[in-house]
Design a protein around this motif. Structure first.
Motif, PDB file in Angstrom:
ATOM      1  N   ALA A  69       0.835  -1.208   0.000  1.00 44.35           N
ATOM      2  CA  ALA A  69       0.000   0.000   0.000  1.00 44.35           C
ATOM      3  C   ALA A  69       0.868   1.256   0.000  1.00 44.35           C
ATOM      4  O   ALA A  69       0.578   2.216  -0.701  1.00 44.35           O
ATOM      5  CB  ALA A  69      -0.937   0.007   1.201  1.00 44.35           C
ATOM      6  N   ARG A  94       1.547   4.589  -2.969  1.00 42.59           N
ATOM      7  CA  ARG A  94       1.229   5.975  -2.631  1.00 42.59           C
ATOM      8  C   ARG A  94       2.318   6.928  -3.095  1.00 42.59           C
ATOM      9  O   ARG A  94       3.493   6.678  -2.913  1.00 42.59           O
ATOM     10  CB  ARG A  94       1.031   6.117  -1.125  1.00 42.59           C
ATOM     11  CG  ARG A  94      -0.209   5.413  -0.645  1.00 42.59           C
ATOM     12  CD  ARG A  94      -0.400   5.628   0.836  1.00 42.59           C
ATOM     13  NE  ARG A  94      -1.546   4.895   1.308  1.00 42.59           N
ATOM     14  CZ  ARG A  94      -2.741   5.449   1.529  1.00 42.59           C
ATOM     15  NH1 ARG A  94      -2.918   6.727   1.342  1.00 42.59           N
ATOM     16  NH2 ARG A  94      -3.743   4.726   1.959  1.00 42.59           N
ATOM     17  N   ARG A 130       0.407   6.228  -9.901  1.00 46.79           N
ATOM     18  CA  ARG A 130      -0.119   5.586  -8.696  1.00 46.79           C
ATOM     19  C   ARG A 130      -1.406   6.296  -8.269  1.00 46.79           C
ATOM     20  O   ARG A 130      -2.324   6.397  -9.058  1.00 46.79           O
ATOM     21  CB  ARG A 130       0.928   5.544  -7.593  1.00 46.79           C
ATOM     22  CG  ARG A 130       2.144   4.719  -7.965  1.00 46.79           C
ATOM     23  CD  ARG A 130       3.299   4.938  -7.050  1.00 46.79           C
ATOM     24  NE  ARG A 130       3.827   6.283  -7.310  1.00 46.79           N
ATOM     25  CZ  ARG A 130       4.807   6.841  -6.662  1.00 46.79           C
ATOM     26  NH1 ARG A 130       5.380   6.217  -5.684  1.00 46.79           N
ATOM     27  NH2 ARG A 130       5.225   8.043  -6.969  1.00 46.79           N
ATOM     28  N   ASP A 131      -1.465   6.827  -7.049  1.00 43.63           N
ATOM     29  CA  ASP A 131      -2.670   7.529  -6.579  1.00 43.63           C
ATOM     30  C   ASP A 131      -2.579   9.043  -6.781  1.00 43.63           C
ATOM     31  O   ASP A 131      -3.391   9.799  -6.275  1.00 43.63           O
ATOM     32  CB  ASP A 131      -2.949   7.197  -5.109  1.00 43.63           C
ATOM     33  CG  ASP A 131      -1.819   7.605  -4.168  1.00 43.63           C
ATOM     34  OD1 ASP A 131      -0.741   8.007  -4.644  1.00 43.63           O
ATOM     35  OD2 ASP A 131      -2.009   7.502  -2.949  1.00 43.63           O
ATOM     36  N   ASN A 136     -10.033   8.179  -2.043  1.00 41.85           N
ATOM     37  CA  ASN A 136      -8.851   7.727  -2.765  1.00 41.85           C
ATOM     38  C   ASN A 136      -9.327   6.832  -3.914  1.00 41.85           C
ATOM     39  O   ASN A 136     -10.017   5.839  -3.677  1.00 41.85           O
ATOM     40  CB  ASN A 136      -7.941   6.935  -1.811  1.00 41.85           C
ATOM     41  CG  ASN A 136      -6.662   6.465  -2.464  1.00 41.85           C
ATOM     42  OD1 ASN A 136      -6.625   6.153  -3.649  1.00 41.85           O
ATOM     43  ND2 ASN A 136      -5.620   6.384  -1.671  1.00 41.85           N
ATOM     44  N   GLU A 149      -7.800   4.717  -5.593  1.00 38.90           N
ATOM     45  CA  GLU A 149      -7.207   3.380  -5.529  1.00 38.90           C
ATOM     46  C   GLU A 149      -7.914   2.507  -4.499  1.00 38.90           C
ATOM     47  O   GLU A 149      -8.195   1.346  -4.747  1.00 38.90           O
ATOM     48  CB  GLU A 149      -5.707   3.469  -5.205  1.00 38.90           C
ATOM     49  CG  GLU A 149      -4.903   4.226  -6.241  1.00 38.90           C
ATOM     50  CD  GLU A 149      -4.872   3.521  -7.589  1.00 38.90           C
ATOM     51  OE1 GLU A 149      -4.686   2.301  -7.619  1.00 38.90           O
ATOM     52  OE2 GLU A 149      -5.039   4.203  -8.618  1.00 38.90           O
ATOM     53  N   THR A 150      -8.195   3.066  -3.302  1.00 39.72           N
ATOM     54  CA  THR A 150      -8.786   2.269  -2.217  1.00 39.72           C
ATOM     55  C   THR A 150     -10.308   2.405  -2.138  1.00 39.72           C
ATOM     56  O   THR A 150     -10.962   1.610  -1.474  1.00 39.72           O
ATOM     57  CB  THR A 150      -8.210   2.694  -0.853  1.00 39.72           C
ATOM     58  OG1 THR A 150      -8.626   4.044  -0.576  1.00 39.72           O
ATOM     59  CG2 THR A 150      -6.695   2.589  -0.826  1.00 39.72           C
ATOM     60  N   LYS A 151     -10.849   3.450  -2.796  1.00 40.63           N
ATOM     61  CA  LYS A 151     -12.287   3.772  -2.744  1.00 40.63           C
ATOM     62  C   LYS A 151     -12.753   4.155  -1.342  1.00 40.63           C
ATOM     63  O   LYS A 151     -13.926   4.111  -1.028  1.00 40.63           O
ATOM     64  CB  LYS A 151     -13.156   2.619  -3.271  1.00 40.63           C
ATOM     65  CG  LYS A 151     -12.735   2.065  -4.612  1.00 40.63           C
ATOM     66  CD  LYS A 151     -12.864   3.075  -5.715  1.00 40.63           C
ATOM     67  CE  LYS A 151     -12.595   2.444  -7.059  1.00 40.63           C
ATOM     68  NZ  LYS A 151     -11.666   3.163  -7.878  1.00 40.63           N
ATOM     69  N   LYS A 152     -11.817   4.536  -0.478  1.00 44.14           N
ATOM     70  CA  LYS A 152     -12.141   4.937   0.887  1.00 44.14           C
ATOM     71  C   LYS A 152     -11.849   6.421   1.062  1.00 44.14           C
ATOM     72  O   LYS A 152     -10.950   6.971   0.429  1.00 44.14           O
ATOM     73  CB  LYS A 152     -11.295   4.146   1.887  1.00 44.14           C
ATOM     74  CG  LYS A 152     -11.602   2.670   1.905  1.00 44.14           C
ATOM     75  CD  LYS A 152     -10.703   1.957   2.887  1.00 44.14           C
ATOM     76  CE  LYS A 152     -10.997   0.463   2.847  1.00 44.14           C
ATOM     77  NZ  LYS A 152      -9.991  -0.300   3.575  1.00 44.14           N
ATOM     78  N   GLU A 208     -10.095   9.261   2.774  1.00 43.78           N
ATOM     79  CA  GLU A 208      -8.822   9.321   3.481  1.00 43.78           C
ATOM     80  C   GLU A 208      -8.366  10.768   3.602  1.00 43.78           C
ATOM     81  O   GLU A 208      -8.757  11.614   2.790  1.00 43.78           O
ATOM     82  CB  GLU A 208      -7.754   8.534   2.703  1.00 43.78           C
ATOM     83  CG  GLU A 208      -8.060   7.065   2.532  1.00 43.78           C
ATOM     84  CD  GLU A 208      -6.978   6.332   1.745  1.00 43.78           C
ATOM     85  OE1 GLU A 208      -5.846   6.839   1.649  1.00 43.78           O
ATOM     86  OE2 GLU A 208      -7.287   5.246   1.231  1.00 43.78           O
ATOM     87  N   TYR A 246      -2.345  11.019  -0.557  1.00 44.12           N
ATOM     88  CA  TYR A 246      -3.167  10.508   0.530  1.00 44.12           C
ATOM     89  C   TYR A 246      -2.260  10.129   1.682  1.00 44.12           C
ATOM     90  O   TYR A 246      -1.192   9.558   1.490  1.00 44.12           O
ATOM     91  CB  TYR A 246      -3.995   9.312   0.061  1.00 44.12           C
ATOM     92  CG  TYR A 246      -5.011   9.720  -0.963  1.00 44.12           C
ATOM     93  CD1 TYR A 246      -6.273  10.146  -0.581  1.00 44.12           C
ATOM     94  CD2 TYR A 246      -4.697   9.737  -2.321  1.00 44.12           C
ATOM     95  CE1 TYR A 246      -7.201  10.566  -1.527  1.00 44.12           C
ATOM     96  CE2 TYR A 246      -5.614  10.150  -3.280  1.00 44.12           C
ATOM     97  CZ  TYR A 246      -6.867  10.567  -2.869  1.00 44.12           C
ATOM     98  OH  TYR A 246      -7.785  10.977  -3.791  1.00 44.12           O
TER      99      TYR A 246
END
Length: 136
Positions: A6, A10, A49-50, A109, A111-114, A116, A135
């Motif tokens: 992870a 980032r 990446r993100d 985010n 990438e994570t769909k959360k 943050e 993030y």
């Protein structure tokens, strides 16, 4: 010290600053509409990446968006994060006073769909703001 997968995915603060400077440089020297298109391109030269770039006019209207092309052309001045922070309005206000700055807020985010914590690095370029975020 071992780095998790992870963390490898980032972007860092220096990555964000370098990507914004790359975008600003391209906008200064090239066809703005082409650069906006490149910034908005999925997996284009302004995403890593993100990390992706977003370009706003000083009224909060999105000119280019590296993660969500549906935002292009929309005025997001009243957009708020989960805590009620009007982060686009704050970004525009900061850009009016500073040639470059970091800003904190919360965002999904891609990438994570959360949701943050996020930090956005922005530079003012004429009547636009070029931003790239990381993030936490």
């Amino acid at each position: 010290m071992q780095i998790s997968i992870a963390e490898e995915l980032r972007a860092t603060k220096s990555d964000a600053e370098a990507m914004v400077k790359k975008g600003v440089g391209a906008l200064k020297s090239g066809d703005k509409e082409k650069v906006y298109s490149d910034i908005s391109a999925k997996n284009g030269p302004y995403t890593s990446r993100d990390l992706y770039l977003v370009v706003y006019r000083m009224d909060g209207t999105v000119l280019a968006h590296g993660a969500n092309t549906k935002m292009v052309g929309k005025n997001l001045i009243d957009l708020k994060d989960i805590d009620g922070k009007a982060f686009v309005k704050e970004r525009v206000e900061l850009a009016g006073k500073n040639p470059h700055f970091w800003q904190k807020y919360k965002f999904v985010n891609p990438e994570t769909k959360k949701i943050e914590p996020k930090q956005m690095y922005c530079e003012r370029l004429e009547e636009t703001i070029v931003c790239g975020g990381i993030y936490d």
